[in-house]
Scaffold this motif. Structure first.
Motif, PDB file in Angstrom:
ATOM      1  N   ILE A  22       0.842  -1.209   0.000  1.00  0.00           N
ATOM      2  CA  ILE A  22       0.000   0.000   0.000  1.00  0.00           C
ATOM      3  C   ILE A  22       0.869   1.249   0.000  1.00  0.00           C
ATOM      4  N   GLY A  23       1.870   1.272   0.872  1.00  0.00           N
ATOM      5  CA  GLY A  23       2.774   2.418   0.932  1.00  0.00           C
ATOM      6  C   GLY A  23       3.498   2.653  -0.375  1.00  0.00           C
ATOM      7  N   LEU A  24       3.929   1.577  -0.999  1.00  0.00           N
ATOM      8  CA  LEU A  24       4.633   1.699  -2.281  1.00  0.00           C
ATOM      9  C   LEU A  24       3.698   2.210  -3.370  1.00  0.00           C
ATOM     10  N   GLN A  30       1.962   9.395  -5.921  1.00  0.00           N
ATOM     11  CA  GLN A  30       2.480  10.727  -5.613  1.00  0.00           C
ATOM     12  C   GLN A  30       3.546  11.141  -6.631  1.00  0.00           C
ATOM     13  N   LEU A  31       4.450  10.239  -6.937  1.00  0.00           N
ATOM     14  CA  LEU A  31       5.499  10.558  -7.910  1.00  0.00           C
ATOM     15  C   LEU A  31       4.916  10.812  -9.296  1.00  0.00           C
ATOM     16  N   VAL A  48      12.114   6.229  -5.555  1.00  0.00           N
ATOM     17  CA  VAL A  48      10.921   5.584  -4.990  1.00  0.00           C
ATOM     18  C   VAL A  48      11.216   5.079  -3.587  1.00  0.00           C
ATOM     19  N   MET A  49      12.360   4.438  -3.412  1.00  0.00           N
ATOM     20  CA  MET A  49      12.718   3.886  -2.109  1.00  0.00           C
ATOM     21  C   MET A  49      12.821   4.972  -1.044  1.00  0.00           C
ATOM     22  N   SER A  55      14.319   0.700   2.717  1.00  0.00           N
ATOM     23  CA  SER A  55      15.772   0.804   2.808  1.00  0.00           C
ATOM     24  C   SER A  55      16.514  -0.303   2.064  1.00  0.00           C
ATOM     25  N   SER A  56      15.831  -1.352   1.678  1.00  0.00           N
ATOM     26  CA  SER A  56      16.477  -2.475   1.013  1.00  0.00           C
ATOM     27  C   SER A  56      16.035  -2.560  -0.440  1.00  0.00           C
TER      28      SER A  56
END
Length: 93
Positions: A22-24, A30-31, A48-49, A55-56
């Motif tokens: 969901i966050g991604l 947004q981007l 994006v990260m 972080s990975s």
């Protein structure tokens, strides 16, 4: 915001989708809005990260592949350093 409503409608019935997906997806929306175009989103994994707080790179690629496989996005990764990946938020595009 129609893409967000469609995503949440579909994701609410899909047990495979977690908070990271969901966050991604929201980050990708947004981007895309910042890109100021209809699509596709052309961006780099690092961008994006950073926005999605991932972080990975392994986690990023896993989530992107899953969203693609589950039919939420169409992900065309770029394997070239100077070229961004192409992401369609509506797989029918």
């Amino acid at each position: 915001m129609a893409a967000l409503a469609v995503f949440f409608n579909k994701a609410s019935k899909d047990a495979r989708i977690g908070i990271a997906h969901i966050g991604l997806f929201v980050t990708l929306l947004q981007l895309l809005s910042e890109q100021d175009s209809e699509g596709p989103l052309v961006t780099y994994s690092g961008t994006v990260m950073q926005v999605a707080k991932i972080s990975s790179s392994a986690t990023y690629h896993k989530l992107m592949r899953e969203l693609d496989a589950y039919g939420y996005i169409k992900y065309n990764p770029s394997y070239y350093k100077g070229r961004g990946s192409c992401i369609y938020l509506s797989p029918s595009q």
